[in-house]
Structure formats: structure tokens, C-alpha cells
Design a protein around this motif. Structure first.
Motif, PDB file in Angstrom:
ATOM      1  N   GLU A 469       0.826  -1.200   0.000  1.00 56.46           N
ATOM      2  CA  GLU A 469       0.000   0.000   0.000  1.00 56.46           C
ATOM      3  C   GLU A 469       0.862   1.253   0.000  1.00 56.46           C
ATOM      4  N   TRP A 470       1.896   1.199   0.842  1.00 57.35           N
ATOM      5  CA  TRP A 470       2.802   2.345   0.917  1.00 57.35           C
ATOM      6  C   TRP A 470       3.458   2.592  -0.435  1.00 57.35           C
ATOM      7  N   GLU A 471       3.808   1.507  -1.119  1.00 60.10           N
ATOM      8  CA  GLU A 471       4.492   1.624  -2.405  1.00 60.10           C
ATOM      9  C   GLU A 471       3.612   2.345  -3.422  1.00 60.10           C
ATOM     10  N   VAL A 472       2.332   1.968  -3.449  1.00 62.05           N
ATOM     11  CA  VAL A 472       1.408   2.609  -4.377  1.00 62.05           C
ATOM     12  C   VAL A 472       1.285   4.090  -4.067  1.00 62.05           C
ATOM     13  N   LYS A 473       1.120   4.387  -2.764  1.00 57.98           N
ATOM     14  CA  LYS A 473       0.966   5.782  -2.365  1.00 57.98           C
ATOM     15  C   LYS A 473       2.221   6.570  -2.714  1.00 57.98           C
ATOM     16  N   ALA A 474       3.378   5.967  -2.414  1.00 55.02           N
ATOM     17  CA  ALA A 474       4.640   6.670  -2.658  1.00 55.02           C
ATOM     18  C   ALA A 474       4.837   6.921  -4.145  1.00 55.02           C
ATOM     19  N   LEU A 475       4.446   5.944  -4.955  1.00 53.45           N
ATOM     20  CA  LEU A 475       4.589   6.128  -6.402  1.00 53.45           C
ATOM     21  C   LEU A 475       3.655   7.223  -6.906  1.00 53.45           C
ATOM     22  N   LEU A 476       2.452   7.284  -6.300  1.00 54.27           N
ATOM     23  CA  LEU A 476       1.507   8.314  -6.726  1.00 54.27           C
ATOM     24  C   LEU A 476       2.026   9.701  -6.420  1.00 54.27           C
ATOM     25  N   GLU A 477       2.709   9.835  -5.296  1.00 50.53           N
ATOM     26  CA  GLU A 477       3.197  11.165  -4.977  1.00 50.53           C
ATOM     27  C   GLU A 477       4.694  11.300  -5.222  1.00 50.53           C
ATOM     28  N   LYS A 478       5.146  10.611  -6.227  1.00 47.07           N
ATOM     29  CA  LYS A 478       6.538  10.761  -6.650  1.00 47.07           C
ATOM     30  C   LYS A 478       6.782  12.198  -7.092  1.00 47.07           C
ATOM     31  N   ILE A 479       7.816  12.801  -6.560  1.00 46.51           N
ATOM     32  CA  ILE A 479       8.106  14.190  -6.923  1.00 46.51           C
ATOM     33  C   ILE A 479       8.882  14.199  -8.222  1.00 46.51           C
ATOM     34  N   GLN A 480       8.478  15.050  -9.111  1.00 48.23           N
ATOM     35  CA  GLN A 480       9.150  15.128 -10.407  1.00 48.23           C
ATOM     36  C   GLN A 480      10.560  15.694 -10.238  1.00 48.23           C
ATOM     37  N   PRO A 481      11.524  15.215 -11.034  1.00 46.11           N
ATOM     38  CA  PRO A 481      12.898  15.696 -10.868  1.00 46.11           C
ATOM     39  C   PRO A 481      13.056  17.199 -11.125  1.00 46.11           C
ATOM     40  N   GLU A 482      12.105  17.794 -11.856  1.00 43.54           N
ATOM     41  CA  GLU A 482      12.217  19.239 -12.119  1.00 43.54           C
ATOM     42  C   GLU A 482      12.079  20.055 -10.841  1.00 43.54           C
ATOM     43  N   LEU A 483      11.480  19.450  -9.813  1.00 41.16           N
ATOM     44  CA  LEU A 483      11.215  20.212  -8.598  1.00 41.16           C
ATOM     45  C   LEU A 483      12.399  20.211  -7.633  1.00 41.16           C
ATOM     46  N   ILE A 484      13.506  19.559  -8.024  1.00 42.18           N
ATOM     47  CA  ILE A 484      14.667  19.545  -7.132  1.00 42.18           C
ATOM     48  C   ILE A 484      15.372  20.890  -7.222  1.00 42.18           C
ATOM     49  N   SER A 485      15.492  21.546  -6.099  1.00 42.46           N
ATOM     50  CA  SER A 485      16.223  22.811  -6.067  1.00 42.46           C
ATOM     51  C   SER A 485      16.814  22.983  -4.680  1.00 42.46           C
ATOM     52  N   LEU A 486      17.642  24.001  -4.531  1.00 44.63           N
ATOM     53  CA  LEU A 486      18.337  24.181  -3.252  1.00 44.63           C
ATOM     54  C   LEU A 486      17.346  24.422  -2.126  1.00 44.63           C
ATOM     55  N   ASP A 487      16.276  25.178  -2.412  1.00 41.93           N
ATOM     56  CA  ASP A 487      15.264  25.414  -1.394  1.00 41.93           C
ATOM     57  C   ASP A 487      14.046  24.548  -1.701  1.00 41.93           C
ATOM     58  N   PRO A 488      13.781  23.505  -0.911  1.00 37.22           N
ATOM     59  CA  PRO A 488      12.658  22.613  -1.241  1.00 37.22           C
ATOM     60  C   PRO A 488      11.298  23.274  -1.053  1.00 37.22           C
TER      61      PRO A 488
ATOM     62  N   TYR B  41       2.090  19.294  -3.421  1.00 36.73           N
ATOM     63  CA  TYR B  41       1.826  19.778  -4.779  1.00 36.73           C
ATOM     64  C   TYR B  41       1.525  18.610  -5.713  1.00 36.73           C
ATOM     65  N   THR B  42       2.336  17.549  -5.576  1.00 36.74           N
ATOM     66  CA  THR B  42       2.110  16.376  -6.419  1.00 36.74           C
ATOM     67  C   THR B  42       0.738  15.766  -6.146  1.00 36.74           C
ATOM     68  N   ARG B  43       0.385  15.703  -4.859  1.00 38.26           N
ATOM     69  CA  ARG B  43      -0.935  15.186  -4.513  1.00 38.26           C
ATOM     70  C   ARG B  43      -2.026  16.056  -5.116  1.00 38.26           C
ATOM     71  N   ALA B  44      -1.831  17.366  -5.033  1.00 44.73           N
ATOM     72  CA  ALA B  44      -2.850  18.275  -5.572  1.00 44.73           C
ATOM     73  C   ALA B  44      -2.985  18.087  -7.081  1.00 44.73           C
ATOM     74  N   LEU B  45      -1.844  17.912  -7.717  1.00 44.56           N
ATOM     75  CA  LEU B  45      -1.863  17.712  -9.177  1.00 44.56           C
ATOM     76  C   LEU B  45      -2.604  16.422  -9.520  1.00 44.56           C
ATOM     77  N   ASN B  46      -2.314  15.366  -8.751  1.00 39.47           N
ATOM     78  CA  ASN B  46      -3.001  14.095  -8.988  1.00 39.47           C
ATOM     79  C   ASN B  46      -4.497  14.232  -8.747  1.00 39.47           C
ATOM     80  N   ALA B  47      -4.839  14.928  -7.657  1.00 34.84           N
ATOM     81  CA  ALA B  47      -6.256  15.094  -7.329  1.00 34.84           C
ATOM     82  C   ALA B  47      -6.968  15.850  -8.445  1.00 34.84           C
ATOM     83  N   THR B  48      -6.300  16.857  -8.982  1.00 36.30           N
ATOM     84  CA  THR B  48      -6.913  17.634 -10.065  1.00 36.30           C
ATOM     85  C   THR B  48      -7.099  16.779 -11.303  1.00 36.30           C
ATOM     86  N   PHE B 387      -3.485  24.802  -4.031  1.00 32.19           N
ATOM     87  CA  PHE B 387      -2.547  24.949  -5.141  1.00 32.19           C
ATOM     88  C   PHE B 387      -3.225  25.400  -6.427  1.00 32.19           C
ATOM     89  N   GLN B 388      -4.435  25.956  -6.313  1.00 34.30           N
ATOM     90  CA  GLN B 388      -5.215  26.230  -7.517  1.00 34.30           C
ATOM     91  C   GLN B 388      -4.559  27.252  -8.453  1.00 34.30           C
TER      92      GLN B 388
END
Lengths: 587, 451
Positions: A469-488, B41-48, B387-388
């Protein structure tokens, strides 16, 4: 009724004298008191004015049937440091000109977050486990205490966490613990790979890849791990079956797994830093760092930036979105031997060939502490609670509070059988794993691990179903690599790009400038009216039209201001009144 | 030596039996939850995205009328009953849960112009093109009984609209004049006229009933010689029987709706504060053709409009743009629309003889939700709200597929509007400062207010 929050601590009933039991001769006075609003008050409060009395009555609104009042009115106070722990950001300043709707929204959301902060701080008090510790007797340094003594002193299950694995054939070993801290992965230099459920000492699989191994790393769960072999990068499952051989990733020396992005960052001997998205199996970026062999690497768990150490003494910071390093720091005189970053992303600890160990604040990019180790440290690792372990040859030393205060003595020390090659603290346990030439040693380091885990994030006791279950949830909220920056937290801030910036982006995206003004081309007129002279004249009429408007406006404004200034001066002069005798010579 | 090492008892963290639910200890320490903004943000995007995936608003089509559906009425007491009148004078009563017609009666010759259910729910009134007002029993006649109206009132002129008072036995009709009728009498107790205009709709104010200052409102179109379609709406004060306001609006006439605010439309809809009729509060634009009907949601936060452009749109009460547009390939000009009293469904009656049942919230799951589902829905709703304004999320949330013709018409209208604006700007630039004032969209449409 006033809200219970209004009760101040100083006014509480704590410490006040208890009312003596009522006696028959006091009947009359009691009757009087009953007539008054507040039956529980002592007589000395009667001369008070009516108003505060009412207030007090409102405050301890909760009355028991017995007539006694709540000795601890209002909500329980929350310690300031706990509140601070859950503080996300400062309150936003309210501008005078802010729209009333926006102001309402901001106020309401701030109230909500404040409440959440308080609730979290309250909940924090209820956490079940406390962190471990080690204290010596008087005049006894903690580093003189041997592992055997500690293992004897603690309970059996904890004592069993100190153990040695004698694997002298294929060493030295790299070590990696899974995110939950339940599983251990060992990779021997000469091809031996073993994954163990180290707490129950159950062997999950053991293989020999018949090639030299540079690094091993668990992927997002304990079902898969990556092995950097002599030539390619391989991925195996927990039964030791080879799932993938990734030919795009060659000569990998070190690896880091970014768990929230599902990215495997690899540093290779050909100075390439490559990112592999393990959820879809695609290479995200390949960055040629042009800095030679990359065998020192770590990640910043706070913002998923990769730190690389180089032979020329610099440490560079990388994100997959930029082909150049985000930051280059000269940290050591000689080459960098090891780098590590703490959990909160505040401190970076480096060790170099110049036998120094340095602590940096990586938010401000400033050095904080510098230590001299006689033999230099080959491997470094920071625990969840900020203990630093460093290996020099076959000696493992653990330091406490290296970042803030200068330390002179190690917290713990232990000698292993061979030269240490891999070093890692186990998450959520007081255990340090050391891979060395003669196998693997699991050490007890009290106070290293975070005592209370979060069940939804990394749960060491999760069942297979929960893991899925955790795996599915974690995959769903995988952060895109474009969002990696010095200030999260950058995504949560208001994008205050200027008009010019946004316009520039737009031009770049469209390929042309949508706001560009067409050059004025005069209409062709017949009967000789389009002679060159006439055309030039017409052009001059419209030339710099917008600029002319602006200039006109500014001149007008200036004149106006000048006039106002003069008026003011005149008034001032008039108000100052008395004309001196010499004023008659003015103008 | 004092030592303590972390040692957890697995019994505290693992469930005892298989019948228990799993234990999930929590620790809200922010350092254990890195990237919280990015993950949210990712969750919001998925929800949308999921919201768009699950957005299937069309539920059922109720067919059976032999001509276009001209008017509908909700039952005052029952959620599942709906009355509809068609252009051939037929009236049908529908059971919405079963999606079937339970009663059919020939109410009028020619159009049924208005239906209204009495507040008690036992009878209803209809007005038709045959100049009659009829009162019918809500119960269908028993076996062997004939379908007959309780009362029939013969009027002098054709009626175009009908409404009943919320509390009293009084109803109002409109046509060439506005009449107020007592249920007990066969002649109007009061009639209002203003000039030669005819009225197309009439409503009692649902809010001010207690003060007996219910107002009726009228709508006419006067074709003036200058090709300006003036659209007026008039406010009568019911208790004092005086005419309060008359507003001229440059637009085509159509329907209107009145709640605490007043409302009327062309391709745009206008919300007025009833006390200040000289200027609309909001102009709601999105339709590309005339708006024919409007109905508020029972919460009063939103309203739905039916249009000649074959779509229905849902607008927030104070928003200028619609949040939702519904259309199907087969739905023709939508003539009447109703928002169900439980705030969950929308009913639209259209030219091609069908009544369609839509969900008011396109992605909503129907049926009973488990508590966990409810929590998840609320959480994702909050995230979407939070996040709208992020460009990617906004793009997905706002995207609606439109029929080709409407898509192109919208584009065309935009170009025309832009051209008009540009021209006005240029005129202003080349005239004396102040000679061409900037008129806001709200003020543009009101010509005069006559008191």
C-alpha cells in the motif's frame, strides 16, 4: 462563556489555600456567598469590584458538582521548544493595502496552521519512545567503554544487535540499510552480495556476481537493490534474481537513492553524474561534471541535492536540472575523501587528504568547525540524531555535537578487524554498521537513531500488505525531478518574477516577441505626396511617440513638484513671520 | 556506566490478531517528512487530474414529451418529483429516482407557459397559451376518474409566466400586465402595467416574504427605432402596490431569476443588488448565445444557466466566469433548467423533447461515502484549493472540452471584443483627455434607470 484559552497561568488556583471545611457556625456567611455569584471564592476576594469577579466566574466555567473549581483551568501549556520544532514559517506581514478578502484568507489559514502546530506539539509529548544515551561514571570517558560492556549491560535483544560477520574472503564490504532500517545490504569488493534481515539475522539472499563491486544500494523498498559492478549497473530483487542490466550506466563508482523522487543518482569513473528514474526505468539526465573520477558522493536528504567530492579539494552540489554545478566549494587542501550531510540539510561534514574534518553550514555556505584527525577520516556518516561517525583505518570513532561546539574527545570508539570501507547508521536504531576488510560489524551507538518513527513514512514493523500500500501511495506522490532545487519550499512561495522576466520567458517559449511593435511604414499615397521628403516627415511625426508621452508626463510631474515645493517654501517663510531687515534686498 | 539503547517491543507496533486493524504510530516531526510542499503539490496535481478523469456529469435522460420542454417545476416537498410542461400543452410528472414518468395530462392547448407547485405540495398551477390558469391536484386520479383540474381561471390575455407565493395563497402571472391573484377568486386582486411593454417572467421574492413586501419583477422587450434592443426589468413592491424601479438594459430579452439578488441575461448574465439597480454587481460572461433560463442552487452560492447555444453552465454567485459547462451531442437549445433542492443535481429541459439529469458537481461520487472516503475527498478538495493558482494545476482544472462551433464562436467573440477595446483605446488616445471616459463592463449595459 469566555474561551478557556484566556486563563492566565498566574491567576490559576494552583497553590491557593484550600478552603477549610464548612462548619455549622459559618452557615450565615455561606448563605451570603451563595447569593453572590461565586461560591468557591475565599472571603478575601469579596472587596473586589464587580467586573473582575465576573471575569473569574467566566474563566473557571467548568465547575464540579462538589463546588470545587478546576485547579488547572484552560488548555495545558505547551513548551516553547516543542512549538518551535513544528514551526514552518514566520507570520506574514499584513500590508495596509491588502485586499480585505485576501487578508481574511491569510488570517484564517494562519490560524489553522497555528492550531496544527499546537496540536502537533501536544502530540509530541505523547510519543512513546525516548532516545538512548551513554554516560560514563565519574572520571570515566565514554569512549573507553567497549562494545562488549555495552552489549552486556543492555537487554538481550539490544545486546544481540552487536555482532560481527566474519567474511574475510570477498571483502572489503560496502553497507547499506533500507529506509525502514530493517534490512541490510552488503556488497563485497570481490563480488559477494548479501541481503539480510539483520534484526532476526535471516538471510534473504546471497549471491556472487563474479565481478568486482563498487557500490550497493537499496531502492525504494526491500524488494529491489542496485549493484554497481565492474562495467554496468545491475538491479537485483531480494531473491537475488537479476532484473535489469542497465548498459547506459557504466563504470559506476558510487550511488545514492533519492526515495521521494524515485531517482538513483550514480557517479561514474568517467566523471558522469547520471540520474535513473527507477519507477519508469528511464535515464533522467546525464551530466558530465568534467572533474575526473567521482568516488565521493552523498545526498542532502532535505533537498535531494547531490554532493560530490573531488580530488582537487572541492565539493560540488548538483541537481538534475542544471548541467553546471549549483555550488562549488573549496573545502580541503588535498583531495576530498568523504562527504556527508545531516538530516535537516543544515550541516555538511567533509574529510580530506589534508587529515582535516570540516563542518560547513550549507544554507549559508560557511565553514563552522575544523578538526584535525591524525590519520584523516576515510568514511563519514551522520546519524538521524546528529552523531558523526568517522573511520580512520580500522578504528571507528563516533562524535557527538561536532557541528555546534568544538569537541576534543570522541563519544565512542571501536576497533574493527580490517580497514573500514563502508559505514552507515541504521535508521530508527542505535546501531552503526561498518563494512571492512574482514566482513561486517554492527556496533551499538546509544542515542544515534530517531526513537519514534512515522508509520506512514517508514515503518520498520510494516507487513507485506502495508508495504504494498505504501508503495502505491509513494509512487503516486513521486516528486518530479524538475522540482529539485536548493530550497525545497520554493514551490510554496509566491512567484514574484518581474514583468521583464516573465516577458523574456514568454518570448523564449513562443519564439517571437508578442509585444514587439511593428515598425511604422507610411502608407503609399498617390499624386506625388509620397515623395521621400514627405515620407520622412510622416515618419518623424510618429517616431518615438510613446517615449514622447513619457517625457511629457515626467516634465509635467517635475513642474508640478517644483511648484508645490515653492509654494511650501513660501508658506514656511510666511509662517516664520518676522522679516529681517535684510529681506528687503531679496528679489 | 549508564546506558540506554533503543529497544522497541514489537507488541506495541504490530497488531495482535489478524482481525485488528494495523497499528500506525505517527510522528509529525517535520524533519521526518521532507519535501512536504513538493509532495503536497504532487498530490494536488493528482487530485486535479483525477477530478477530470471522474468528471462524468450526465446521469440520465427522461424522454416522453412529444414536443420541446418549455417549463419545469420542482416539487415543494418531495425531492424525487419533477413536473414538466411541453410546447404541445402536455404536462408530465416524473419520478427522478426511477427515471420514469408517473403521470401525463393534457393541461393546455398550445404551450404550457408556466408551472408552479403550491408550497404545501398538494396541488400545482399551470398557465398556458390558451389564456387559462388551471389548478391541479398533485395526486393522480383514481381508477375510473377523469383527469380534471380543480379550478380553471379564464384570463383575458395570454400568460407568459407564473409564480406562487411561498407562504400565502397568492400567486402572480405575467403577460401584457402583471396580475396578482388570490387562490379563492377568479379575478386578479391587482394588476400592474407600465407602458406598452409585455412581461415574460414573474417571481416572488423568497426572502422578503415575511414583511409582505414581496416584489415581482418584469421583463419586456421594446424594440425601439434605433435597433437597440432594450431589456427592462421592473421591480414592484407588492405591499404598497407601487412601481419601484425600471431599468433599461441594452440586450436581448430572456429569462431572469430573482433571489435576494436580481438577475437577467443576454449572452451575459447580470447580478444586481435589488436596492441599487443602477449598476450590476457582477456580469457573468461565457455563453455565446442567448441565456434562456437560470436557477440558483439551494445554497445560494452558485447558479445554473441554460442557453440557446446548447449548453448549460454553472457560475459561482460572485464570479464572472463559469466553473463548469455541460453539453452533449444530442442536446439542442436548452429552454429551462432547475437545480434540485438537495444541491446535488441539475435538470435541464431542451428543445429536442428530453429532460436531462446532471450532477451538480461533475466529479462527485454518488451514494453513501464511507468516513475514510469522506476524509480523502475533503483532503483532496483542500489541496486543490491550496494549489489552484499554480499554472499546471490551473490549466488542468480549467480545461473543458467544448463543441467545435462554440469553441470557434468563443474565439470569435474574444477577437471582436478585443478589436472593440482596441478601437476605443485608440479613440481615447486621439481625443481630448476626459472626452471618452472608461466605462466598466458593468456600467456599459445599463442605459437608464427610471424611477
Amino acid at each position: 462563556m469566555a474561551s478557556p484559552g484566556k486563563a492566565s497561568v498566574s491567576d490559576s488556583h494552583v497553590g491557593k489555600k484550600k478552603k477549610p471545611p464548612a462548619r455549622y457556625w459559618q452557615e450565615e456567611t455561606d448563605g451570603e456567598k451563595k447569593g453572590a455569584e461565586d461560591g468557591g471564592r475565599a472571603a478575601e476576594e469579596e472587596p473586589r469590584t464587580q467586573k473582575p469577579k465576573q471575569e473569574e466566574h467566566q474563566r473557571d466555567g467548568k465547575r464540579f458538582i462538589s463546588g470545587k473549581s478546576d485547579p488547572f483551568p484552560g488548555p495545558a501549556p505547551i513548551p516553547e521548544d516543542r512549538l518551535q520544532k513544528f514551526k514552518r514559517k514566520e507570520k506574514t506581514k499584513k500590508h495596509r493595502r491588502q485586499h480585505y478578502k485576501l487578508r481574511d484568507i491569510i488570517t484564517r489559514s494562519e490560524e489553522a496552521s497555528e492550531m496544527a502546530q499546537k496540536q502537533a506539539a501536544r502530540f509530541d509529548i505523547l510519543l512513546p519512545e525516548d532516545a538512548g544515551f551513554l554516560e560514563g561514571d565519574e572520571e570515566e570517558d565514554t569512549y573507553t567503554i567497549s562494545q562488549e560492556d555495552i552489549a552486556d549491560a543492555v537487554d538481550i535483544t539490544s545486546g544481540a544487535k552487536y555482532f560481527n560477520l566474519k567474511l574475510s574472503q570477498f571483502g572489503p564490504y560496502r553497507v547499506d540499510y533500507s529506509k525502514t532500517g530493517r534490512h541490510l545490504l552488503l556488497g563485497g569488493r570481490r563480488g559477494h552480495v548479501a541481503c539480510v534481515d539483520w534484526q532476526s539475522k535471516q538471510l534473504m539472499c546471497e549471491i556472487n556476481v563474479m565481478e568486482s563491486i563498487n557500490d550497493v544500494k537499496w531502492l525504494h523498498s526491500e524488494t529491489m537493490y542496485a549493484v554497481a559492478q565492474k562495467k554496468w549497473l545491475h538491479i537485483y530483487d531480494s531473491n537475488g534474481i537479476e532484473l535489469h542490466c542497465i548498459r547506459k550506466f557504466n563504470d559506476v563508482l558510487r550511488m545514492q537513492f533519492l526515495p521521494y523522487h524515485f531517482l538513483l543518482a550514480t557517479a561514474s569513473a568517467s566523471s558522469f553524474l547520471k540520474y535513473l528514474d527507477v519507477s519508469v526505468g528511464k535515464e533522467v539526465t546525464a551530466i558530465c561534471t568534467k572533474t575526473g573520477r567521482l568516488d565521493v558522493m552523498c545526498q542532502n536528504p532535505h533537498n535531494a541535492i547531490i554532493h560530490l567530492g573531488h580530488p582537487n579539494g572541492t565539493v560540488t552540489l548538483w541537481s538534475p536540472n542544471q548541467k553546471e554545478a549549483l555550488v562549488k566549494m573549496l573545502c580541503h587542501q588535498g583531495g576530498v575523501r568523504s562527504v556527508t550531510v545531516d538530516k535537516s540539510g543544515t550541516y555538511m561534514v567533509t574529510s580530506g587528504m589534508d587529515k582535516k574534518l570540516k563542518v560547513y553550514d550549507i544554507r549559508a555556505l560557511k565553514p563552522l568547525q575544523s578538526y584535525f584527525l591524525p590519520a584523516g577520516a576515510s568514511c563519514l556518516s551522520l546519524s538521524q540524531r546528529g552523531l558523526l561517525s568517522a573511520t580512520t583505518g580500522d578504528v571507528v570513532q563516533v562524535y557527538k555535537d561536532v557541528c555546534n561546539t568544538p569537541v576534543t574527545k570522541p563519544y565512542m570508539a571501536h576497533r574493527v578487524r580490517g580497514t573500514a570501507w563502508g559505514l552507515s547508521f541504521c535508521p530508527f536504531e542505535d546501531v552503526l554498521g561498518v563494512g571492512h576488510g574482514d566482513g561486517f560489524t554492527s556496533m551499538l551507538v546509544p542515542g544515534a537513531g530517531e526513537p519514534n518513527f512515522d508509520g506512514l513514512d517508514a515503518n520498520p514493523y510494516r507487513s507485506a500488505k502495508q508495504r504494498q500500500e505504501w508503495e502505491v501511495k509513494a509512487l503516486l506522490e513521486k516528486i518530479q525531478p524538475e522540482l529539485i532545487s536548493l530550497d525545497p519550499c520554493e514551490l510554496g512561495q509566491v512567484d514574484q518574477a518581474t514583468f521583464q522576466q516573465r516577458h523574456q520567458d514568454r518570448v523564449q517559449a513562443l519564439g517571437f516577441d508578442p509585444l514587439a511593435k511593428e515598425k511604422f511604414v507610411p502608407k503609399y499615397k498617390k499624386k506625388g505626396r509620397s515623395s521621400t521628403g514627405n515620407v520622412e516627415k510622416r515618419k518623424r511625426q510618429v517616431a518615438h511617440e510613446d517615449q514622447r508621452d513619457i517625457i511629457k508626463q515626467t516634465v509635467e510631474d517635475k513642474m508640478k513638484m517644483e511648484k508645490e515645493r515653492k509654494n511650501r517654501e513660501k508658506k514656511k517663510a510666511k509662517l516664520s513671520g518676522s522679516r529681517s531687515a535684510l529681506d528687503r534686498f531679496k528679489n | 556506566m549508564k546506558v540506554k539503547v533503543l529497544s522497541r517491543n514489537p507488541d506495541d507496533y504490530v497488531r495482535e490478531t489478524k482481525l485488528d486493524i494495523q497499528r500506525v504510530p505517527r510522528n509529525y516531526d517535520p524533519t521526518l517528512h521532507p519535501f512536504e510542499v513538493n509532495r503536497e503539490y504532487t498530490r494536488a496535481l493528482n487530485a486535479t487530474k483525477l477530478e477530470r478523469v471522474f468528471a462524468k456529469p450526465f446521469l440520465a435522460s427522461l424522454d416522453g414529451h412529444k414536443d420541446g420542454v418549455n417549463c419545469m417545476a420542482k416539487h415543494a416537498k418531495s425531492l424525487s418529483k419533477l413536473l414538466s410542461g411541453s410546447c404541445d400543452g402536455e404536462l408530465k410528472v416524473w419520478d427522478l429516482t426511477k427515471h420514469e414518468c408517473v403521470r401525463t395530462l393534457q393541461a393546455h392547448e398550445g404551450f404550457v407557459r408556466g408551472i408552479v407547485v403550491r408550497f404545501c405540495g398538494t396541488s400545482f398551477f399551470t398557465a398556458g397559451d390558451d389564456k387559462t390558469i388551471k389548478q391541479w391536484k398533485m395526486e393522480s386520479p383514481g381508477y375510473g376518474e377523469e383527469e380534471e383540474p380543480l379550478n380553471t381561471i379564464l384570463g383575458k390575455t395570454v400568460f407568459t409566466g407564473l409564480d406562487h407565493h411561498q407562504k400565502d395563497g397568492v400567486f402572480a402571472t405575467c403577460g401584457q400586465q402583471v396580475d396578482i391573484w388570490d387562490e379563492q377568486r377568479s379575478s386578479p386582486i391587482r394588476s400592474f402595467t407600465w407602458g406598452v411593454d409585455s412581461f415574460s417572467a414573474v417571481r416572488f421574492n423568497p426572502v422578503e416574504v415575511r414583511h409582505h413586501v414581496s416584489t415581482t419583477l418584469r421583463h419586456t422587450h421594446t424594440h425601439t427605432h434605433t435597433h437597440t434592443h432594450t431589456h427592462t426589468h421592473t421591480l414592484y413592491s407588492f405591499s404598497m402596490f407601487t412601481l419601484a424601479y425600471k431599468v433599461f438594459i441594452v440586450s436581448l430579452p430572456d429569462a431572469f431569476k430573482m433571489d435576494c439578488l436580481i438577475f437577467l441575461c443576454l449572452t451575459s448574465l447580470y447580478t444586481y443588488d435589488m436596492r441599487f439597480l443602477d449598476r450590476p454587481i457582477t456580469v457573468h460572461m461565457d455563453h455565446v448565445s442567448a441565456v434562456l433560463d437560470v436557477d440558483y442552487s439551494p445554497t445560494g452560492k452558485e447558479f445554473v444557466s441554460a442557453s440557446f447555444d446548447k449548453t448549460i453552465r454553472i457560475f459561482p454567485k460572485d464570479g464572472g466566469r463559469s466553473r463548469e459547462v455541460y453539453h452533449t451531442k444530442r442536446m439542442q437549445h436548452v429552454i429551462c433548467v432547475k437545480w434540485s433542492a438537495d444541491n446535488k443535481f441539475i435538470l435541464s429541459g431542451s428543445d429536442e423533447m428530453n429532460i436531462r439529469l446532471w450532477k451538480a458537481n461533475a466529479a462527485e461520487k454518488l451514494g453513501v461515502l464511507t468516513p475514510r472516503e469522506k476524509v480523502a475527498v475533503n483532503y483532496s478538495q483542500k489541496l486543490k484549493e491550496k494549489f489552484q493558482h499554480h499554472p499546471q494545476i490551473r490549466r488542468i482544472a480549467h480545461h473543458r472540452h467544448l463543441p467545435k462551433s462554440i469553441f470557434h464562436q468563443t474565439k470569435e467573440l474574444r477577437v471582436m471584443k478585443e478589436a472593440r477595446r482596441r478601437k476605443e483605446r485608440n479613440v481615447r488616445k486621439h481625443s481630448r483627455p476626459g472626452a471618452v471616459p472608461v466605462v466598466s463592463e458593468k456600467e456599459k449595459h445599463v442605459v437608464t434607470v427610471v424611477k
